[in-house]
Design a protein around this motif. Sequence first.
Motif, PDB file in Angstrom:
ATOM      1  N   PRO A  73      79.748 141.182  39.276  1.00 23.23           N
ATOM      2  CA  PRO A  73      80.256 140.280  40.107  1.00 23.23           C
ATOM      3  C   PRO A  73      80.864 138.194  39.825  1.00 23.23           C
ATOM      4  CG  PRO A  73      77.757 140.891  41.454  1.00 23.23           C
ATOM      5  CD  PRO A  73      78.646 141.106  39.740  1.00 23.23           C
ATOM      6  N   VAL A  74      79.850 138.014  39.423  1.00 21.27           N
ATOM      7  CA  VAL A  74      80.023 136.371  39.480  1.00 21.27           C
ATOM      8  C   VAL A  74      81.616 136.382  37.613  1.00 21.27           C
ATOM      9  CG1 VAL A  74      79.556 134.202  38.435  1.00 21.27           C
ATOM     10  CG2 VAL A  74      77.907 136.091  40.371  1.00 21.27           C
ATOM     11  N   SER A  75      80.935 137.542  36.789  1.00 18.81           N
ATOM     12  CA  SER A  75      82.286 137.958  35.680  1.00 18.81           C
ATOM     13  C   SER A  75      82.943 138.125  36.361  1.00 18.81           C
ATOM     14  CB  SER A  75      81.528 138.269  34.431  1.00 18.81           C
ATOM     15  OG  SER A  75      81.348 139.580  34.799  1.00 18.81           O
ATOM     16  N   GLY A  76      82.859 139.227  37.088  1.00 27.41           N
ATOM     17  CA  GLY A  76      84.286 139.277  37.355  1.00 27.41           C
ATOM     18  C   GLY A  76      85.311 138.443  38.430  1.00 27.41           C
ATOM     19  N   PHE A  77      84.249 137.773  39.408  1.00 26.69           N
ATOM     20  CA  PHE A  77      84.949 136.209  39.549  1.00 26.69           C
ATOM     21  C   PHE A  77      85.873 135.466  38.976  1.00 26.69           C
ATOM     22  CE2 PHE A  77      84.691 131.956  41.914  1.00 26.69           C
ATOM     23  CZ  PHE A  77      85.793 132.633  43.115  1.00 26.69           C
TER      24      PHE A  77
END
Length: 98
Positions: A73-77
């Motif tokens: 989720p963090v890298s996707g954001f």
Amino acid sequence: MDLPACTEKIRQKLGQNSSLNATLKFDCGDDGVIFVDALANPHFVNNQNAEASCTVSLTLSDLVDLLAGQLNPVSGFMSGKLKLAGDMSIAMRLQKVV
């Protein structure tokens, strides 16, 4: 995986009583939406386009990857695959569930 399968996967991951404690919407554009009401007990997950405290906009393909654990989720954001609107703290709590 299609939108109904993703909806069921989110329903299973949340269970009846998660720590999310908010409303959340996954907006997959033309492919549809998944609305999560984790304020209700038991929680409910459906495909109605309702107002939510936090909206995560992403492609259906990226949602599939997110649910499969192939998209962090963090890298996707950070890479722009996930866009957030509303209360970002809800999205941070979502990491524990998804």
